[in-house]
Design a protein around this motif. Structure first.
Motif, short mmCIF file in Angstrom:
data_model
loop_
_atom_site.label_atom_id
_atom_site.label_comp_id
_atom_site.label_asym_id
_atom_site.label_seq_id
_atom_site.Cartn_x
_atom_site.Cartn_y
_atom_site.Cartn_z
N GLN A 18 -10.58 9.94 7.79
CA GLN A 18 -10.92 9.15 6.61
C GLN A 18 -11.12 10.04 5.38
O GLN A 18 -10.70 9.69 4.28
CB GLN A 18 -12.19 8.33 6.89
CG GLN A 18 -11.95 7.23 7.92
CD GLN A 18 -13.24 6.62 8.45
OE1 GLN A 18 -14.27 7.30 8.52
NE2 GLN A 18 -13.18 5.35 8.82
N ALA A 19 -11.74 11.20 5.59
CA ALA A 19 -11.96 12.12 4.47
C ALA A 19 -10.62 12.62 3.93
O ALA A 19 -10.43 12.75 2.72
CB ALA A 19 -12.84 13.28 4.91
N ARG A 20 -9.68 12.89 4.84
CA ARG A 20 -8.35 13.36 4.41
C ARG A 20 -7.58 12.24 3.70
O ARG A 20 -6.92 12.48 2.68
CB ARG A 20 -7.56 13.87 5.62
CG ARG A 20 -8.05 15.23 6.15
CD ARG A 20 -7.29 15.65 7.40
NE ARG A 20 -7.76 16.90 7.97
CZ ARG A 20 -7.32 18.11 7.63
NH1 ARG A 20 -6.40 18.25 6.68
NH2 ARG A 20 -7.77 19.20 8.23
N LEU A 21 -7.70 11.02 4.20
CA LEU A 21 -7.04 9.88 3.54
C LEU A 21 -7.65 9.65 2.15
O LEU A 21 -6.96 9.23 1.22
CB LEU A 21 -7.19 8.61 4.39
CG LEU A 21 -6.37 8.59 5.70
CD1 LEU A 21 -6.84 7.45 6.60
CD2 LEU A 21 -4.87 8.45 5.41
N ARG A 22 -8.92 9.95 2.02
CA ARG A 22 -9.58 9.80 0.73
C ARG A 22 -9.05 10.85 -0.25
O ARG A 22 -8.86 10.56 -1.43
CB ARG A 22 -11.09 9.94 0.93
CG ARG A 22 -11.87 9.24 -0.16
CD ARG A 22 -13.35 9.24 0.14
NE ARG A 22 -14.04 8.60 -0.98
CZ ARG A 22 -15.31 8.76 -1.25
NH1 ARG A 22 -16.06 9.51 -0.49
NH2 ARG A 22 -15.86 8.14 -2.27
N GLN A 23 -8.86 12.07 0.24
CA GLN A 23 -8.26 13.12 -0.61
C GLN A 23 -6.88 12.68 -1.12
O GLN A 23 -6.50 12.98 -2.25
CB GLN A 23 -8.06 14.42 0.19
CG GLN A 23 -9.33 15.20 0.50
CD GLN A 23 -9.03 16.40 1.41
OE1 GLN A 23 -7.88 16.80 1.57
NE2 GLN A 23 -10.08 16.96 1.98
N LEU A 24 -6.16 11.98 -0.25
CA LEU A 24 -4.80 11.53 -0.60
C LEU A 24 -4.81 10.24 -1.41
O LEU A 24 -3.76 9.63 -1.64
CB LEU A 24 -3.97 11.34 0.69
CG LEU A 24 -3.79 12.62 1.54
CD1 LEU A 24 -3.23 12.26 2.92
CD2 LEU A 24 -2.88 13.61 0.83
N LYS A 25 -6.01 9.81 -1.81
CA LYS A 25 -6.19 8.59 -2.65
C LYS A 25 -5.72 7.33 -1.93
O LYS A 25 -5.32 6.34 -2.55
CB LYS A 25 -5.44 8.70 -3.99
CG LYS A 25 -5.79 9.93 -4.81
CD LYS A 25 -7.09 9.73 -5.58
CE LYS A 25 -7.39 10.84 -6.55
NZ LYS A 25 -8.11 11.96 -5.96
N LEU A 26 -5.77 7.35 -0.59
CA LEU A 26 -5.36 6.17 0.18
C LEU A 26 -6.57 5.36 0.63
O LEU A 26 -6.45 4.24 1.09
CB LEU A 26 -4.52 6.59 1.39
CG LEU A 26 -3.14 7.19 1.04
CD1 LEU A 26 -2.48 7.77 2.27
CD2 LEU A 26 -2.25 6.12 0.42
N MET A 27 -7.75 5.97 0.54
CA MET A 27 -9.00 5.24 0.86
C MET A 27 -9.99 5.51 -0.26
O MET A 27 -10.10 6.65 -0.71
CB MET A 27 -9.61 5.75 2.17
CG MET A 27 -8.98 5.16 3.41
SD MET A 27 -9.90 5.59 4.92
CE MET A 27 -11.07 4.23 5.01
#
Length: 210
Positions: A18-27
């Motif tokens: 989730q933290a990585r998806l957040r970095q990718l602006k997907l979450m």
């Protein structure tokens, strides 16, 4: 392809995803460690942009690509202080040991003698089963508890007003503010709540306010 993570899972690896998806602006929401509908949608979106099979579950190929596209999350990225900004505490929270719960900012601040020790996101009851406002005391604590009315699990319950308690909610972790409690104060970060449960004593003050 073997699934590494999928809807319904709860783990530290999911928190990292989730933290990585957040970095990718997907979450946009903070990591909870629970793989729910928002995580599924974010993974699907990543898969479709990267020519992967859009299953919404994470297999080896998806995980490698996500890791390649993002950096190892910091502790703050894995566990941000809160998603919601904390309100200025109610004046009634400024003395003694208090769970200071703001309906406006949807946060709980654990305070001792006017100092904020920890904060976490919370959600409340719906219009039909509202969370009562006012000043209360913690009258009992139950680490494992199941609601006698609704038959739902209520781990780390700290009861303060009849059947109303501060407790961990897997539903809140999964669905966020799309759901509501039956009047209890739901917390979605199990780790933070477990730590708080260890610090709060029966008799400590609870203030619920707008």
């Amino acid at each position: 392809m073997k699934q590494i993570m999928a809807n319904g899972d709860e783990s530290e690896q999911v928190r990292e995803l989730q933290a990585r998806l957040r970095q990718l602006k997907l979450m946009s929401v903070a990591p909870t460690g629970f793989y729910g509908s928002k995580t599924t949608a974010a993974v699907k979106s990543f898969q479709s942009k990267n020519g992967l099979n859009g299953t919404g579950s994470v297999d080896d190929a998806t995980w490698k690509k996500i890791q390649g596209a993002s950096k190892k999350p910091t502790d703050d990225e894995l566990r941000p202080p809160t998603v919601n900004e904390v309100d200025a505490p109610d004046p009634r929270c400024m003395e003694g040991r208090v769970m200071c719960i703001s309906k406006e900012s949807r946060t709980l601040a654990w305070m001792i003698d006017g100092k904020v020790i920890s904060t976490m996101d919370v959600r409340f009851g719906s219009e039909n089963t509202p969370t009562r406002e006012g000043v209360f005391k913690v009258d009992r604590k139950e680490k494992e508890w199941t609601s006698t009315l609704y038959h739902t699990a209520m781990p780390y319950s700290m009861f303060f007003s009849g059947g109303q308690a501060v407790h961990y909610s897997a539903d809140f972790a999964a669905r966020g503010y799309n759901g509501a409690s039956h009047g209890c104060v739901n917390v979605r970060d199990k780790g933070k709540l477990s730590a708080l449960f260890g610090q709060v004593n029966v008799g400590d003050k609870v203030v619920v306010y707008w």
